[in-house]
Design an enzyme around this catalytic site. Structure first.
Site: not given
Ligand code: NAP
Length: 250
Positions: A163, A159, A146
């Site tokens: 990251k 976080y 991130s």
């Molecule tokens: P999200 O919509 O909250 O989805 C999170 C995913 O992670 C879901 O598929 C969830 O599975 C899975 N997960 C959670 N806990 C887990 C565990 N213990 N074991 C295996 N899977 C697990 O998040 P997102 O926004 O798509 O984020 C995806 C990645 O991008 C993350 O690493 C996040 O830090 C990074 N990121 C996101 C943003 C943003 O703005 N959204 C920005 C920078 C980085 P379940 O559905 O089964 O709970």
């Protein structure tokens, strides 16, 4: 006439692929011809929806539950995939959570949970796939970090630390694995519209994004697909590619 796809015949594992960015990555790798393993933690129904979407365009995939923050659970997941396919060509370490709070009041439990999944989980998965990748002299590892791992963020000490750790892990793994032709890169999204960001104050955030919009999961998936495909990204390793609408420029 069917045009050949860049990931035809390849096995890709995407952690946390039931929703958000992981889901979009899974769809885009499947569209490129990879057989994609959809890892999820608790959202079986959402994972099944991703499978249906992939089926609808003739792609190949199946779902496997595993808690990526748990070492044994990761080892069992990777063993199951390797027993079935004997290989994993592409690993996308995407699963992640937030547990925000000001550092002064942050509970140790909230620090630990975020570190366990967002950093240790990347280590467990990378270590578990590395042996067969090193043996086969082939593999692409893509870690979702991130921009806050580059710049910090108030309320996200846990976080941001995890990251930032992922970036160091990416660089070390890239150096260790390079002689065997395996590349390891990180993608650093800014603010992407998913469940993770749905409660944020968008007005304040938008003013800091030169491109003037939140990112779409597809914006991230496109870069991951590029890094996974051969030969487009064959000479890129140890890099962190920002997908943030210009928010962080150095
Ligand atoms: P999200 O919509 O909250 O989805 C999170 C995913 O992670 C879901 O598929 C969830 O599975 C899975 N997960 C959670 N806990 C887990 C565990 N213990 N074991 C295996 N899977 C697990 O998040 P997102 O926004 O798509 O984020 C995806 C990645 O991008 C993350 O690493 C996040 O830090 C990074 N990121 C996101 C943003 C943003 O703005 N959204 C920005 C920078 C980085 P379940 O559905 O089964 O709970």
């Amino acid at each position: 006439m069917s045009l050949s796809k860049s990931l035809e015949g390849q096995i890709a594992l995407v952690t946390g692929a039931s929703r958000g960015i992981g889901k979009e990555i899974a769809l885009s790798l499947a569209k490129e011809g990879a057989e994609v393993i959809i890892n999820y933690s608790s959202s079986l129904e959402s994972a099944n929806k991703v499978l249906s979407e992939i089926n609808s365009f003739g792609g190949k995939s199946y779902a496997l539950q595993a808690d990526i923050s748990n070492e044994n659970s990761v080892n069992e997941l990777i063993k199951e995939v390797l027993d079935k396919h004997t290989k994993i060509d592409v690993l996308v370490n995407n699963a992640g959570i937030t547990k925000d709070g000001l550092l002064m009041r942050m509970k140790t439990e909230d620090w630990q949970k975020v570190l366990d999944l967002n950093l240790s989980g990347v280590f467990y998965c990378t270590r578990a796939v590395s042996r067969q990748m090193l043996k086969r002299k082939k593999g692409r590892i893509i870690n979702i970090t991130s921009v806050v791992g580059l710049m910090g963020n108030p309320g996200q000490a846990n976080y941001s630390a995890a990251k930032a750790g992922v970036i160091g892990l990416t660089q070390s793994a890239a150096k260790e694995f390079a002689s065997r032709g395996i590349t390891v890169n990180a993608v650093a999204p800014g603010f992407i519209s998913t469940d993770m960001t749905k409660d944020l104050n968008s007005e304040k955030i938008l003013s800091a994004i030169p491109l003037g919009r939140f990112g779409d999961p597809k914006d991230v998936a496109g870069v991951v697909k590029f890094l996974a495909a051969d030969p487009s990204a064959a000479y890129i390793t140890g890099q962190t590619i920002q997908v943030d609408g210009g928010m962080v420029m150095s």
